[in-house]
Design an enzyme around this catalytic site. Structure first.
Site, short mmCIF file in Angstrom:
data_model
loop_
_atom_site.label_atom_id
_atom_site.label_comp_id
_atom_site.label_asym_id
_atom_site.label_seq_id
_atom_site.Cartn_x
_atom_site.Cartn_y
_atom_site.Cartn_z
N HIS A 115 -1.68 1.17 -4.10
CA HIS A 115 -2.09 2.47 -3.61
C HIS A 115 -0.90 3.63 -5.05
CE1 HIS A 115 -4.27 2.08 0.00
NE2 HIS A 115 -5.27 1.46 -0.95
N SER A 146 -1.93 -1.08 9.51
CA SER A 146 -3.48 -1.37 10.22
C SER A 146 -4.73 -2.22 9.91
CB SER A 146 -4.14 0.34 10.84
OG SER A 146 -3.95 1.07 9.54
N GLN A 188 0.74 -1.20 0.39
CA GLN A 188 -0.02 0.29 0.20
C GLN A 188 1.09 0.71 -0.09
OE1 GLN A 188 -3.83 -0.62 3.06
NE2 GLN A 188 -1.80 -2.02 3.78
N CYS A 243 -1.36 20.27 -22.75
CA CYS A 243 -2.27 20.33 -22.67
C CYS A 243 -2.51 21.62 -21.63
CB CYS A 243 -3.14 19.71 -22.39
SG CYS A 243 -3.50 18.94 -21.12
N CYS A 290 0.66 20.65 -17.05
CA CYS A 290 0.78 20.14 -18.23
C CYS A 290 0.94 21.02 -19.18
CB CYS A 290 -0.27 18.89 -18.62
SG CYS A 290 0.43 18.28 -19.89
#
Ligand code: OAD
Length: 255
Positions: free
Chosen positions: A122, A195, A104, A156, A153
């Site tokens: 993740h 966790s 993760q 764009c 960017c």
């Protein structure tokens, strides 16, 4: 710290070993966790920093926060826990078994330690992309925010976002699927430094347990997984994992 004799036996005979790691694995490298008393979600509000709505409301703030977390990565290195997991992969694959690690974590420290088969469920702090054209951002673009002006960017003019999974977003489907497949087929499943509160990643050890795996948790504290684990080893990953791998290595040499 008490290693699990049953867990070592299961590892010795395992053909397939899978691992889920969380922020605790990187704690001893100096990367903060999320839910511990000194964790990030005690100091910052996830709803202001880790969702698309938060990003659109204040892109520069969010870009700045992730840039600070990324800068920290330049100063940290894998710890003994990361290195032991890379050794575990070598031990298991050298005896003809399969090994897969789902993390993760977004810090890239498992790969830096030499782990090969890693799924980043993740995402990664080390990458960013344009929300409009989806192009991967260059390091220069990632750093191009200024006070009051977010990074955009250069192709764009879309906003640049970190390639991490935010609250309310889907996990990368192929990475999650790979993690689920190995969980279903694992003989031993290790859950380290998490966790076990954030789904769907937290469901992987449960999937493994339901399919018959020996599920071993390594964490200094009790977690949501503890009642369902076959064994819980109470200790930090940088102390427990090297011991576990050393013991396994000795046992494999004897067999
Ligand atoms: P958490 O902060 O929720 O949990 C960290 C766990 O690591 C706790 O159970 C600690 O007891 C344990 N821990 C602390 N120090 C440790 C050490 N030295 N060795 C071993 N364990 C230690 O972190 P995660 O479970 O990774 O999501 O959190 C899951 C997700 O929640 C994160 O990936 C992040 C967060 O919101 C996204 O950013 C999408």
């Amino acid at each position: 710290m008490q290693l699990s004799a049953e867990g070592i036996d299961a590892l010795v005979s395992a053909d397939s070993v899978a691992v889920l790691t969380g922020a605790g694995v990187s704690a001893e490298s100096g990367v903060p966790t999320f839910r511990d008393p000194d964790g990030l979600w005690q100091q910052f509000k996830p709803e202001e920093l880790a969702s698309m709505n938060a990003f659109l409301a204040n892109p520069e703030l969010v870009q700045r926060w992730y840039a600070e977390r990324r800068n920290l990565l330049d100063e940290v290195s894998p710890n003994a826990g990361h290195l032991a997991l890379a050794d575990l992969e070598r031990l298991v694959t050298e005896k003809g078994g399969s090994f897969h690690l789902t993390t993760q974590n977004v810090d890239g420290l498992h790969q830096a330690a030499g782990s090969n088969n890693v799924g980043e469920v993740h995402g990664s702090l080390r990458r960013s992309y344009c929300v409009d054209c989806k192009r991967k951002a260059t390091t220069k673009e990632m750093k191009s925010f200024r006070s009051g002006t977010p990074a955009r960017c250069s192709a764009c003019d879309g906003l640049i976002r970190p390639d991490v999974v935010w609250f309310g977003e889907m996990l990368p489907a192929e990475v999650l699927q790979a993690g689920e497949n190995v969980a279903r087929n694992a003989d031993v499943y290790l859950s380290v430094g998490t966790s076990a509160e954030v789904y769907p990643a937290a469901g992987l050890p449960l999937l493994a347990r339901d399919a018959g795996a020996f599920v071993m948790e390594i964490n200094p504290r009790k977690t949501a997984l503890t009642p369902y684990a076959s064994a819980s080893i109470r200790g930090t990953s940088a102390t427990v994992l090297p011991e576990l791998v050393k013991t396994l290595s000795r046992r494999l040499e004897m067999s």
